[in-house]
Design a protein around this motif. Structure first.
Motif, PDB file in Angstrom:
ATOM      1  N   GLY A 156      67.157  52.739   6.521  1.00  0.00           N
ATOM      2  CA  GLY A 156      66.787  51.934   7.677  1.00  0.00           C
ATOM      3  C   GLY A 156      66.511  50.487   7.355  1.00  0.00           C
ATOM      4  O   GLY A 156      66.097  49.726   8.228  1.00  0.00           O
ATOM      5  N   ALA A 157      66.761  50.077   6.099  1.00  0.00           N
ATOM      6  CA  ALA A 157      66.464  48.704   5.690  1.00  0.00           C
ATOM      7  C   ALA A 157      67.531  47.704   6.121  1.00  0.00           C
ATOM      8  O   ALA A 157      67.270  46.500   6.138  1.00  0.00           O
ATOM      9  N   TYR A 158      68.729  48.177   6.464  1.00  0.00           N
ATOM     10  CA  TYR A 158      69.837  47.264   6.767  1.00  0.00           C
ATOM     11  C   TYR A 158      70.512  47.647   8.085  1.00  0.00           C
ATOM     12  O   TYR A 158      71.697  48.008   8.107  1.00  0.00           O
ATOM     13  N   PRO A 159      69.803  47.564   9.199  1.00  0.00           N
ATOM     14  CA  PRO A 159      70.422  47.957  10.480  1.00  0.00           C
ATOM     15  C   PRO A 159      71.646  47.126  10.831  1.00  0.00           C
ATOM     16  O   PRO A 159      72.560  47.623  11.497  1.00  0.00           O
ATOM     17  N   SER A 160      71.696  45.860  10.392  1.00  0.00           N
ATOM     18  CA  SER A 160      72.853  45.018  10.705  1.00  0.00           C
ATOM     19  C   SER A 160      74.109  45.464   9.970  1.00  0.00           C
ATOM     20  O   SER A 160      75.214  45.061  10.333  1.00  0.00           O
ATOM     21  N   GLY A 161      73.941  46.275   8.934  1.00  0.00           N
ATOM     22  CA  GLY A 161      75.090  46.727   8.161  1.00  0.00           C
ATOM     23  C   GLY A 161      75.655  48.054   8.600  1.00  0.00           C
ATOM     24  O   GLY A 161      76.576  48.577   7.971  1.00  0.00           O
ATOM     25  N   ALA A 162      75.125  48.629   9.692  1.00  0.00           N
ATOM     26  CA  ALA A 162      75.596  49.927  10.152  1.00  0.00           C
ATOM     27  C   ALA A 162      77.003  49.843  10.721  1.00  0.00           C
ATOM     28  O   ALA A 162      77.450  48.791  11.191  1.00  0.00           O
ATOM     29  N   SER A 163      77.698  50.960  10.704  1.00  0.00           N
ATOM     30  CA  SER A 163      79.038  51.037  11.282  1.00  0.00           C
ATOM     31  C   SER A 163      78.946  51.083  12.809  1.00  0.00           C
ATOM     32  O   SER A 163      77.872  51.338  13.366  1.00  0.00           O
ATOM     33  N   PRO A 164      80.072  50.852  13.496  1.00  0.00           N
ATOM     34  CA  PRO A 164      80.042  50.931  14.964  1.00  0.00           C
ATOM     35  C   PRO A 164      79.563  52.283  15.485  1.00  0.00           C
ATOM     36  O   PRO A 164      78.944  52.361  16.548  1.00  0.00           O
ATOM     37  N   ALA A 165      79.818  53.341  14.725  1.00  0.00           N
ATOM     38  CA  ALA A 165      79.388  54.678  15.146  1.00  0.00           C
ATOM     39  C   ALA A 165      77.906  54.931  14.877  1.00  0.00           C
ATOM     40  O   ALA A 165      77.365  55.938  15.325  1.00  0.00           O
ATOM     41  N   GLY A 166      77.266  54.017  14.111  1.00  0.00           N
ATOM     42  CA  GLY A 166      75.846  54.185  13.829  1.00  0.00           C
ATOM     43  C   GLY A 166      75.532  54.849  12.505  1.00  0.00           C
ATOM     44  O   GLY A 166      74.463  55.444  12.346  1.00  0.00           O
ATOM     45  N   VAL A 167      76.426  54.746  11.543  1.00  0.00           N
ATOM     46  CA  VAL A 167      76.184  55.275  10.204  1.00  0.00           C
ATOM     47  C   VAL A 167      75.667  54.135   9.327  1.00  0.00           C
ATOM     48  O   VAL A 167      76.278  53.073   9.256  1.00  0.00           O
ATOM     49  N   HIS A 168      74.535  54.359   8.658  1.00  0.00           N
ATOM     50  CA  HIS A 168      73.817  53.307   7.950  1.00  0.00           C
ATOM     51  C   HIS A 168      74.028  53.380   6.437  1.00  0.00           C
ATOM     52  O   HIS A 168      74.226  54.447   5.869  1.00  0.00           O
ATOM     53  N   GLN A 169      73.939  52.218   5.815  1.00  0.00           N
ATOM     54  CA  GLN A 169      73.889  52.054   4.360  1.00  0.00           C
ATOM     55  C   GLN A 169      75.039  52.754   3.631  1.00  0.00           C
ATOM     56  O   GLN A 169      74.858  53.396   2.607  1.00  0.00           O
ATOM     57  N   LEU A 170      76.212  52.566   4.204  1.00  0.00           N
ATOM     58  CA  LEU A 170      77.413  53.077   3.563  1.00  0.00           C
ATOM     59  C   LEU A 170      77.841  52.203   2.400  1.00  0.00           C
ATOM     60  O   LEU A 170      78.539  52.667   1.495  1.00  0.00           O
ATOM     61  N   ILE A 171      77.461  50.940   2.414  1.00  0.00           N
ATOM     62  CA  ILE A 171      77.770  50.016   1.332  1.00  0.00           C
ATOM     63  C   ILE A 171      76.466  49.658   0.625  1.00  0.00           C
ATOM     64  O   ILE A 171      75.476  49.293   1.258  1.00  0.00           O
ATOM     65  N   GLY A 172      76.465  49.750  -0.699  1.00  0.00           N
ATOM     66  CA  GLY A 172      75.269  49.416  -1.475  1.00  0.00           C
ATOM     67  C   GLY A 172      74.316  50.584  -1.610  1.00  0.00           C
ATOM     68  O   GLY A 172      74.580  51.704  -1.173  1.00  0.00           O
ATOM     69  N   ASP A 173      73.185  50.334  -2.266  1.00  0.00           N
ATOM     70  CA  ASP A 173      72.116  51.310  -2.517  1.00  0.00           C
ATOM     71  C   ASP A 173      72.531  52.367  -3.535  1.00  0.00           C
ATOM     72  O   ASP A 173      72.059  52.342  -4.663  1.00  0.00           O
ATOM     73  N   VAL A 174      73.368  53.339  -3.147  1.00  0.00           N
ATOM     74  CA  VAL A 174      73.818  54.364  -4.105  1.00  0.00           C
ATOM     75  C   VAL A 174      75.298  54.644  -3.891  1.00  0.00           C
ATOM     76  O   VAL A 174      75.787  54.637  -2.760  1.00  0.00           O
ATOM     77  N   TRP A 175      76.008  54.870  -4.987  1.00  0.00           N
ATOM     78  CA  TRP A 175      77.348  55.433  -4.885  1.00  0.00           C
ATOM     79  C   TRP A 175      77.221  56.823  -4.279  1.00  0.00           C
ATOM     80  O   TRP A 175      76.343  57.589  -4.668  1.00  0.00           O
ATOM     81  N   GLU A 176      78.119  57.171  -3.375  1.00  0.00           N
ATOM     82  CA  GLU A 176      78.023  58.446  -2.676  1.00  0.00           C
ATOM     83  C   GLU A 176      79.143  59.387  -3.118  1.00  0.00           C
ATOM     84  O   GLU A 176      80.333  59.084  -2.970  1.00  0.00           O
TER      85      GLU A 176
END
Length: 445
Positions: free
Chosen positions: A351-371
């Motif tokens: 929840g630290a980067y709401p501006s970075g969410a996708s149009p569908a509302g998925v958060h923190q896909l870039i950065g933080d941890v490799w998934e």
């Protein structure tokens, strides 16, 4: 004097030249910080699965010399005698300390000499023409290579013992509450890229992929969520693990994510670059291997997303049916959009980067941890190895799983929505976490 091809826009070329210079300088400043240690620390092997830091340092310079000084610039070699020493395919990491490597002073002098020659090559290159130099590809490739080794060196710092030598401000706390799932409807999207000039060969070519409808977690799995798996005996229940995963869990003695420790009062702590920190509940869990992620998914009644599902969740805009470069659009990331570039030495809270969410509302896909994803590392249809087979092609079909999205230790130059990372399913010294997905029920389709 800068060289300009007829018919190209001089201002555009100079902007590109400036971008390349800034990107190379950013990488080199980070390399210098990661190797600002005494000689004993630089030549030591802090883990058998990692190189001595001094090897990474000289290897960075050697790759820059091979591609930019010799190939692009057509210059005479600086140190042709060391090519074999710093060929990553010639010597396993465990064997590198025994090689006659450049010492720290020699390595620093070498990379400095190479970089001075690169500045001259950059100034004289038209940045147009053949595939290697067009749009500055070779320079971008080398900047990505250095940043990838910087992240590897950062992982080595995490594995070393002794007092902390790195520092950074704490990662941001949550700004919004993020929980639950996001449904991604069935349909086709364009996976990969043909338009990003610095995309690497395994990201190409762009191709349509039909993805059945699925649900994906709005955020990565957190420490708090992972603790529930731990408390429910997740590491003692073989039915949650694959046969290979359970065998590895037993052989490696896995009882929790790497670097976790429990005190006498039952509180969990995490060793972070030489300091002990109490777990932040809402941080994405980090330093878990693929087998641990798979076991957690089984415990939760879900699964890991496929690579195509992850990329569609990250890049597809359902309102316009357009595939974007990043979840938030096409603009390069900044510190309001993603936790990248070693700005912090840990993941940010969900929840630290709401501006970075996708149009569908998925958060923190870039950065933080490799998934971690469910997918093995394979070529896209129509793959063409460029500029050398050893970057991607030789790894296809091996015992690898794809990771997506970048980490707090990845730089923006190597963390696009199309960027593909891969590693063995047992690896967890990397900054790896995960999120879950599931098939849609009939009433959700």
């Amino acid at each position: 004097m800068s060289i300009q091809l007829p018919g190209t826009d001089r201002a555009e070329t100079e902007r590109l030249r400036e971008k390349i210079a800034t990107t190379l300088e950013r990488a080199r400043a980070r390399t210098a910080g990661l190797t600002a240690l005494d000689e004993a620390e630089l030549v030591a092997q802090h883990s058998r699965i990692m190189s001595p830091l001094v090897w990474d340092l000289a290897h960075i310079g050697n790759q820059e010399e091979l591609w930019l000084v010799r190939d692009v610039g057509g210059r005479e070699p600086v140190r042709a005698d060391i090519d074999q020493l710093y060929d990553a395919f010639k010597h396993a990491r465990a064997d590198r300390p025994a090689l006659p490597l450049l010492n720290p002073q020699e390595a620093r002098a070498y990379v400095g000499t190479v970089r001075e020659k690169v500045w001259d090559v950059l100034e004289r290159s038209p940045l147009r023409g053949n595939e290697l130099v067009s749009d500055g590809f070779a320079f971008g490739m080398i900047a990505q290579h250095e940043q990838q080794h910087d992240e590897t060196m950062l992982a080595t710092h995490q594995l070393r013992t002794g007092e902390a030598v790195l520092s950074a401000p704490p990662a941001p706390a949550a700004r919004v509450r993020v929980s639950g799932e996001v449904v991604i409807p069935a349909g086709e999207f364009v996976m990969g890229t043909d338009t990003d000039p610095w995309a690497l060969d395994n990201e190409r070519p762009a191709h349509p992929v039909h993805v059945p409808g699925f649900a994906i977690d709005a955020a990565p799995i957190t420490n708090e969520q992972y603790l529930a798996f731990l408390a429910d005996g997740g590491y003692e229940r073989p039915e949650l693990w694959s046969e290979r995963g359970w065998a590895h869990r037993a052989e490696a003695g896995l009882v929790s994510p790497q670097f976790w420790e429990q005190d006498g009062g039952g509180h969990w702590w995490r060793r972070v670059f030489g300091t002990m920190q109490q777990l932040r509940p809402q941080q994405p869990v980090v330093h878990v291997c693929w087998f641990e992620a798979e076991a957690y998914a089984n415990w939760a009644g879900k699964r890991l997303p496929t690579e195509a599902e992850w990329e569609k969740a990250a890049r597809f805009d359902p309102a316009t049916a357009r595939t974007r470069r990043y979840p938030w659009g096409d603009a390069d990331p900044d510190d309001s959009l993603a936790n990248l570039g070693q700005a912090h030495l840990e993941p940010a809270d969900v929840g630290a980067y709401p501006s970075g969410a996708s149009p569908a509302g998925v958060h923190q896909l870039i950065g933080d941890v490799w998934e971690w994803t469910a997918s093995g590392f394979d070529p896209y249809p129509g793959f063409h190895a460029f500029p050398y087979r050893e970057y991607s092609e030789v790894f296809y079909g091996g015992d690898y799983r794809v990771l997506r999205g970048g980490s707090f230790g990845a730089d923006q130059v190597a963390s696009r929505g199309t960027f593909r990372n891969w590693d063995h399913p047992i690896r967890r010294q990397i900054f790896s976490g995960f999120r879950l997905a599931r098939d849609l029920r009939s009433d959700e389709r």
